[in-house]
Design a protein around this motif. Structure first.
Motif, PDB file in Angstrom:
ATOM      1  N   VAL A 129     -13.880   9.575 -39.923  1.00 34.29           N
ATOM      2  CA  VAL A 129     -14.954   8.587 -39.862  1.00 34.29           C
ATOM      3  C   VAL A 129     -14.786   7.788 -38.578  1.00 34.29           C
ATOM      4  N   VAL A 130     -15.850   7.699 -37.796  1.00 34.77           N
ATOM      5  CA  VAL A 130     -15.872   6.813 -36.629  1.00 34.77           C
ATOM      6  C   VAL A 130     -16.547   5.531 -37.093  1.00 34.77           C
ATOM      7  N   GLU A 131     -15.743   4.548 -37.419  1.00 30.35           N
ATOM      8  CA  GLU A 131     -16.172   3.326 -38.104  1.00 30.35           C
ATOM      9  C   GLU A 131     -16.435   2.224 -37.085  1.00 30.35           C
ATOM     10  N   VAL A 132     -17.723   2.021 -36.759  1.00 37.10           N
ATOM     11  CA  VAL A 132     -18.104   1.021 -35.766  1.00 37.10           C
ATOM     12  C   VAL A 132     -18.649  -0.252 -36.402  1.00 37.10           C
ATOM     13  N   GLY A 133     -18.809  -0.255 -37.724  1.00 36.62           N
ATOM     14  CA  GLY A 133     -19.432  -1.402 -38.382  1.00 36.62           C
ATOM     15  C   GLY A 133     -18.482  -2.531 -38.693  1.00 36.62           C
ATOM     16  N   GLY A 134     -17.300  -2.190 -39.206  1.00 34.04           N
ATOM     17  CA  GLY A 134     -16.345  -3.231 -39.575  1.00 34.04           C
ATOM     18  C   GLY A 134     -16.383  -3.547 -41.056  1.00 34.04           C
ATOM     19  N   PRO A 135     -16.187  -4.809 -41.421  1.00 37.81           N
ATOM     20  CA  PRO A 135     -16.024  -5.162 -42.835  1.00 37.81           C
ATOM     21  C   PRO A 135     -17.224  -4.844 -43.704  1.00 37.81           C
ATOM     22  N   GLY A 136     -18.422  -4.860 -43.149  1.00 43.17           N
ATOM     23  CA  GLY A 136     -19.609  -4.604 -43.953  1.00 43.17           C
ATOM     24  C   GLY A 136     -19.824  -3.146 -44.307  1.00 43.17           C
ATOM     25  N   THR A 187     -13.912   5.838 -25.895  1.00 42.59           N
ATOM     26  CA  THR A 187     -13.618   5.415 -27.260  1.00 42.59           C
ATOM     27  C   THR A 187     -13.846   6.561 -28.248  1.00 42.59           C
ATOM     28  N   ALA A 188     -14.986   7.231 -28.126  1.00 41.66           N
ATOM     29  CA  ALA A 188     -15.284   8.355 -29.004  1.00 41.66           C
ATOM     30  C   ALA A 188     -14.282   9.492 -28.804  1.00 41.66           C
ATOM     31  N   TRP A 189     -13.935   9.767 -27.569  1.00 46.31           N
ATOM     32  CA  TRP A 189     -12.971  10.826 -27.247  1.00 46.31           C
ATOM     33  C   TRP A 189     -11.612  10.518 -27.878  1.00 46.31           C
ATOM     34  N   ARG A 190     -11.138   9.303 -27.715  1.00 44.20           N
ATOM     35  CA  ARG A 190      -9.837   8.961 -28.291  1.00 44.20           C
ATOM     36  C   ARG A 190      -9.874   9.029 -29.820  1.00 44.20           C
ATOM     37  N   ALA A 191     -10.955   8.501 -30.416  1.00 40.11           N
ATOM     38  CA  ALA A 191     -11.046   8.484 -31.876  1.00 40.11           C
ATOM     39  C   ALA A 191     -10.965   9.886 -32.458  1.00 40.11           C
ATOM     40  N   LEU A 192     -11.699  10.823 -31.872  1.00 40.40           N
ATOM     41  CA  LEU A 192     -11.783  12.159 -32.444  1.00 40.40           C
ATOM     42  C   LEU A 192     -10.721  13.118 -31.913  1.00 40.40           C
TER      43      LEU A 192
END
Length: 334
Positions: free
Chosen positions: A231-238, A146-151
């Protein structure tokens, strides 16, 4: 063979261990793998707690790694004795995304890897990185890829870029390692000063306690000047509103997690004015995993595994995950 199953409707007290028959010899195109390691993901936690309902008797865990015991006719990619690691989407071999659900994801729509042996198509695995043990290898299946694909795949990260990471879980710590490997500058948030110190020791350039600074998006924007590139956004709406504030005009936000909820308000005007690319993603393809493995072998980096539990203490491992005590990954080893 020892096997962990989950009874409906889910809950950690619904995990049970039983002995099942050892699988037979692999058919054409299949391999039999003696599994020795896994790692926990929030997707797995959602399954075992019943928040993401699955079939009664499901074998959990999306990540699995072990040693090839035998190969079926026609299999040339693997040989007996090879260390292999599973794929999150065993049917997504290459190309652009074609799968938008978890109906064929191990531990969710199909049985996972909380067991001692498995027979599956050879295409459901890749080689593990050389020098990795089974737990380390399993850590690449979901969080690492997941991190590899995101970046790298989607973000096209290059040296000199700036990256914002949220929290110190498996995806974020993998992303920290990948970003520093590529020569990027990294900001990372956490509610724990101790964890921030550990991230700084790993190369994080700017750390921020989001509980002490609820407007952390502005702080990151000020630190980066024009804003961060990724930004690697793992939090979501908050957390999304703060991530949009932190990103530069024309930047890239990888929407990965829903730790703060599955839906919520999106500040569309702010996103529009930033002209940022907001891209949702779920892990990656087998080909992308193979590329990731090659990069890991070249770089020599290894995943951060906070603690390892035996298979018969799987519920305790999930309790640690629920408590948010971990830094990086939680491993399961047998």
């Amino acid at each position: 063979m020892k096997t962990v199953t989950l009874r409906s409707p889910g809950g950690l007290d619904q995990l049970s261990i039983s002995d099942r028959a050892t699988p037979g010899e692999p058919a054409a195109g299949e391999i039999r793998v003696a599994l020795h390691g896994s790692s926990l993901n929030y997707h797995d936690l959602g399954i075992v707690t019943g928040n993401m309902p699955s079939d009664d008797g499901r074998i959990p865990l999306a990540d699995g790694a072990g040693v090839v015991e035998s190969v079926g006719a026609g299999v040339t990619e693997f040989a007996v004795g090879d260390m292999v690691v599973s794929c999150f989407f065993p049917d997504w071999q290459d190309g652009t995304p074609t799968i938008g659900d978890f109906s064929r994801t191990p531990g969710d729509g199909i049985d996972g890897f909380a067991r001692e042996q498995v027979v599956l198509p050879a295409t459901a695995f890749t080689h593990a990185p050389k020098g990795y043990d089974a737990v380390e290898a399993a850590a690449i299946t979901t969080a690492g890829l997941t991190a590899w694909r995101a970046l790298i795949v989607d973000g096209k990260l290059k040296a000199g870029d700036t990256v914002l990471l949220l929290g110190t879980g498996g995806v974020s710590i993998w992303a920290l390692q990948i970003a520093k490997l590529m020569g990027a500058t990294v900001a990372i948030t956490s509610s724990s000063d101790e964890k921030l110190a550990r991230a700084e020791a790993m190369g994080a350039d700017f750390t921020l306690n989001y509980r002490e600074d609820p407007e952390w998006g502005q702080k990151v924007l000020d630190w980066a000047g024009r804003g961060v590139d990724h930004v690697v956004e793992v939090g979501g709406p908050g957390t999304l509103a703060q991530s949009i504030k932190a990103v530069r005009v024309g930047g890239h936000i990888s929407l990965i997690g829903v730790l703060t909820g599955a839906s919520g308000e999106v500040p569309t005007a702010a996103l529009m004015s930033k002209q940022a690319r907001l891209q949702g993603l779920i892990v990656g393809s087998r080909r992308e995993q193979q590329d990731f493995v090659r990069a890991l072998e070249t770089s020599g980096i290894k995943p951060v595994v906070d603690r390892r539990f035996p298979l018969d203490q799987l519920a305790d491992a999930f309790r640690m995950q629920q408590g948010g005590e971990h830094f990086g990954k939680i491993g399961i080893e047998w």
